[in-house]
Motif scaffolding. Structure first.
Motif, mmCIF file in Angstrom:
data_model
loop_
_atom_site.group_PDB
_atom_site.id
_atom_site.type_symbol
_atom_site.label_atom_id
_atom_site.label_comp_id
_atom_site.label_asym_id
_atom_site.label_seq_id
_atom_site.Cartn_x
_atom_site.Cartn_y
_atom_site.Cartn_z
ATOM 1 N N ALA A 172 -4.052 -44.502 -14.493
ATOM 2 C CA ALA A 172 -4.915 -44.115 -15.609
ATOM 3 C C ALA A 172 -5.212 -42.617 -15.612
ATOM 4 N N ASP A 173 -5.072 -41.994 -16.787
ATOM 5 C CA ASP A 173 -5.403 -40.581 -16.999
ATOM 6 C C ASP A 173 -4.644 -39.637 -16.064
ATOM 7 N N PHE A 174 -3.460 -40.036 -15.605
ATOM 8 C CA PHE A 174 -2.753 -39.253 -14.591
ATOM 9 C C PHE A 174 -1.783 -38.230 -15.164
ATOM 10 N N TYR A 175 -1.106 -38.557 -16.256
ATOM 11 C CA TYR A 175 -0.005 -37.731 -16.745
ATOM 12 C C TYR A 175 -0.430 -36.798 -17.878
ATOM 13 N N ASP A 176 0.288 -35.680 -17.957
ATOM 14 C CA ASP A 176 0.101 -34.759 -19.081
ATOM 15 C C ASP A 176 0.907 -35.215 -20.293
ATOM 16 N N LYS A 177 2.100 -35.748 -20.050
ATOM 17 C CA LYS A 177 2.982 -36.191 -21.125
ATOM 18 C C LYS A 177 3.616 -37.531 -20.745
ATOM 19 N N VAL A 178 3.732 -38.419 -21.727
ATOM 20 C CA VAL A 178 4.381 -39.717 -21.500
ATOM 21 C C VAL A 178 5.354 -39.987 -22.645
ATOM 22 N N GLN A 224 6.444 -53.745 -27.346
ATOM 23 C CA GLN A 224 6.372 -52.322 -27.664
ATOM 24 C C GLN A 224 4.925 -51.846 -27.753
ATOM 25 N N ALA A 225 4.081 -52.663 -28.367
ATOM 26 C CA ALA A 225 2.664 -52.297 -28.473
ATOM 27 C C ALA A 225 2.016 -52.257 -27.088
ATOM 28 N N GLN A 226 2.375 -53.191 -26.227
ATOM 29 C CA GLN A 226 1.822 -53.207 -24.874
ATOM 30 C C GLN A 226 2.225 -51.960 -24.100
ATOM 31 N N LEU A 227 3.486 -51.555 -24.240
ATOM 32 C CA LEU A 227 3.959 -50.360 -23.551
ATOM 33 C C LEU A 227 3.271 -49.104 -24.078
ATOM 34 N N LEU A 228 3.097 -49.040 -25.387
ATOM 35 C CA LEU A 228 2.452 -47.875 -25.975
ATOM 36 C C LEU A 228 0.980 -47.783 -25.562
ATOM 37 N N LYS A 229 0.311 -48.924 -25.520
ATOM 38 C CA LYS A 229 -1.083 -48.929 -25.067
ATOM 39 C C LYS A 229 -1.183 -48.477 -23.613
ATOM 40 N N ALA A 230 -0.245 -48.949 -22.788
ATOM 41 C CA ALA A 230 -0.245 -48.551 -21.379
ATOM 42 C C ALA A 230 -0.033 -47.045 -21.251
ATOM 43 N N ALA A 231 0.853 -46.499 -22.083
ATOM 44 C CA ALA A 231 1.118 -45.059 -22.042
ATOM 45 C C ALA A 231 -0.116 -44.261 -22.435
ATOM 46 N N LEU A 232 -0.834 -44.717 -23.448
ATOM 47 C CA LEU A 232 -2.038 -44.022 -23.888
ATOM 48 C C LEU A 232 -3.133 -44.074 -22.824
ATOM 49 N N SER A 233 -3.124 -45.115 -22.017
ATOM 50 C CA SER A 233 -4.086 -45.211 -20.921
ATOM 51 C C SER A 233 -3.669 -44.331 -19.744
ATOM 52 N N ALA A 234 -2.368 -44.131 -19.581
ATOM 53 C CA ALA A 234 -1.863 -43.371 -18.440
ATOM 54 C C ALA A 234 -1.926 -41.868 -18.662
ATOM 55 N N VAL A 235 -2.002 -41.424 -19.908
ATOM 56 C CA VAL A 235 -2.029 -39.987 -20.192
ATOM 57 C C VAL A 235 -3.457 -39.473 -20.073
ATOM 58 N N ARG A 236 -3.585 -38.239 -19.643
ATOM 59 C CA ARG A 236 -4.908 -37.642 -19.465
ATOM 60 C C ARG A 236 -5.531 -37.310 -20.821
ATOM 61 N N PRO A 237 -6.850 -37.093 -20.848
ATOM 62 C CA PRO A 237 -7.485 -36.637 -22.092
ATOM 63 C C PRO A 237 -6.843 -35.344 -22.571
ATOM 64 N N GLY A 238 -6.422 -35.311 -23.820
ATOM 65 C CA GLY A 238 -5.750 -34.144 -24.367
ATOM 66 C C GLY A 238 -4.260 -34.142 -24.151
ATOM 67 N N GLY A 239 -3.732 -35.154 -23.461
ATOM 68 C CA GLY A 239 -2.303 -35.235 -23.209
ATOM 69 C C GLY A 239 -1.536 -35.745 -24.410
ATOM 70 N N THR A 240 -0.233 -35.899 -24.232
ATOM 71 C CA THR A 240 0.644 -36.286 -25.338
ATOM 72 C C THR A 240 1.477 -37.506 -24.986
ATOM 73 N N VAL A 241 1.603 -38.416 -25.934
ATOM 74 C CA VAL A 241 2.477 -39.580 -25.803
ATOM 75 C C VAL A 241 3.443 -39.589 -26.974
ATOM 76 N N VAL A 242 4.709 -39.757 -26.692
ATOM 77 C CA VAL A 242 5.717 -39.850 -27.749
ATOM 78 C C VAL A 242 6.337 -41.236 -27.708
ATOM 79 N N TYR A 243 6.369 -41.885 -28.865
ATOM 80 C CA TYR A 243 6.942 -43.226 -28.973
ATOM 81 C C TYR A 243 8.182 -43.148 -29.845
ATOM 82 N N SER A 244 9.257 -43.792 -29.415
ATOM 83 C CA SER A 244 10.487 -43.730 -30.205
ATOM 84 C C SER A 244 11.301 -44.999 -30.019
ATOM 85 N N THR A 245 12.172 -45.283 -30.971
ATOM 86 C CA THR A 245 13.055 -46.437 -30.892
ATOM 87 C C THR A 245 14.425 -46.064 -31.451
#
Length: 436
Positions: free
Chosen positions: A295-301, A336-357
């Motif tokens: 949780a809140d560990f990564y800058d980018k996911v 896909q929604a579960q993975l995206l939610k997990a990514a949003l939880s793993a990124v730090r406040p102010g970080g970035t998550v990119v979702y693609s298919t």
């Protein structure tokens, strides 16, 4: 911008940026996750490096149940755009590949050959002129050591021990790494560069991939010294692109499937030097659990999610396999929604998550994003139109698509002004297959 940034397409991304709400993280989410259609080298005989081969039309027939399903769904979702997209999907001869250079290996000869054969750079040639002027690569001393310990092996579990697992951003210069420069070459005709040959003791010079696969990496905007997670990493093309773009403090490449995990590790070992062992690691955890464990560990996911890969599925081995895939397709948005939610939880406040298919389906693209945003009000979606679509419109056909197949606002390949709903654009950008 949205805390999730995303683009869709047979290659799509999604980008989110979280608002500054006290208890929750702020993120940008770019998206383009799903099994990448990467043309990686095979063991078959390869053409000489100075010979570009014209792709032969594959003698395969499309799977009729899959094609019928696409006709029904995409004729409604894409309207007039479906006819041209369909023609490309049904013509493997027109599929275009890119040649991404490896900055950790000698690339000068490859660059000269590519240019002589009519290839041109997809991105601003920041370092190409330097390479040609010097007559040698910016880095030529890296040697590839064939040892299994080059990456941290763990088929079943993976954990970090605080900050000890990765070096500080200040240590970047001590590695004497070449300057980051993502260089990808494409050709105006359906020509395919030969797969890179294996050279004992040396890193491969380039990687073949669909050029659109680089868009999620561009949207992610990784900087030196950041901690990055590639949540669904195999076969490894986007991880390599990240390492061409920057030198992160940590790049965790996650892949739970054992077969694809092996594929991923071999790819990384073939392209990255031993000196990056402490920075580039491979894990095999269930991506859905990363939000709790990191949780809140990564800058980018990057969430290049498993999806119904249109181009691959259209050529399923037989009707039975095609039917089975279509049955499984309905279950993919939940994953896909579960993975995206997990990514949003793993990124730090102010970080970035990119979702693609790698699918055109709005159910796996816009609908997934909307679903996740309802559960993550702190996530702020980003509009990638100005950042990605306009600068690269010469090479890709981008479209903003209404979610849930609303027909009153048909997708369009025309440049979109502020009068077009920014909400739809912030939910993602679709890259539509087009000839040339």
């Amino acid at each position: 911008m949205f805390s999730m940034k995303h683009l869709y397409s047979p290659w799509r991304r999604l980008c989110f940026k979280t608002k500054k709400l006290p208890p929750t993280p702020r993120w940008m989410c770019n998206s383009n996750k799903s099994p990448d259609v990467v043309s990686q080298g095979t063991d078959q005989k390869r053409a000489p490096i100075n010979q570009v081969t014209k792709r032969h039309k594959q003698q395969r027939s499309p799977c009729q149940p899959v094609l019928d399903h696409f006709e029904q769904q995409y004729s409604k979702e894409l309207a007039d755009l479906w006819a041209s997209a369909r023609a490309v999907l049904l013509d493997p001869h027109s599929w275009q590949y890119g040649v991404m250079l490896n900055r950790f290996s000698t690339v000068t000869d490859i660059t000269q050959v590519l240019l002589s054969q009519g290839f041109f750079t997809l991105l601003p040639p920041t370092d190409v002129s330097v390479l040609l002027k010097n007559g040698s690569s910016m880095v030529s001393g890296y040697k590839y050591h064939e040892q299994k310990d080059i990456l941290l092996p763990s088929h079943h579990t993976f954990s970090y021990s605080g900050e000890d697992v990765h070096p500080s951003p200040d240590s970047t210069s001590s590695l004497s790494l070449p300057h980051p420069s993502l260089q990808c070459y494409i050709h105006p005709s359906p020509l395919r560069f030969p797969s890179p040959a294996h050279r004992p003791g040396q890193l491969k010079q380039y990687y073949l991939l669909n050029a659109a696969s680089l868009l999620p990496v561009l949207a992610l905007q990784v900087k030196d010294g950041q901690k990055v997670l590639d949540l669904c990493s195999a076969p490894g093309g986007k991880a390599l692109a990240i390492m061409q773009s920057a030198t992160p403090a940590l790049l965790c490449c996650n892949e739970p499937d054992p077969h694809r995990w092996d594929w991923l590790t071999k790819t990384l070992e073939s392209y990255l030097p031993h000196s990056l062992n402490s920075r580039v690691i491979v894990s095999a955890q269930d991506g859905r659990s990363v939000g709790a464990s990191e949780a809140d560990f990564y800058d980018k996911v990057l969430v290049d999610a498993p999806c119904s890969n249109d181009r691959s599925w259209l050529y399923s081995g037989n009707s039975q396999q095609g039917e089975q895939r279509l049955q499984n397709r309905a279950r993919l948005p939940v994953l896909q929604a579960q993975l995206l939610k997990a990514a949003l939880s793993a990124v730090r406040p102010g970080g970035t998550v990119v979702y693609s298919t790698c699918t055109l389906s709005s159910l796996e693209n816009y609908a997934v994003v909307e679903t996740v945003l309802n559960d993550f009000p702190e996530a702020e979606p980003e509009d990638l139109w100005e950042e990605i679509a306009i600068p690269l419109s010469k090479y890709f056909a981008f479209s903003s698509h209404p979610s849930h197949g609303q027909t009153h606002h048909q997708p369009s390949l025309q440049p979109q002004s502020s009068t077009v709903s920014s909400y739809h654009r912030r939910l993602g950008i679709l890259v539509v297959p087009q000839h040339d």
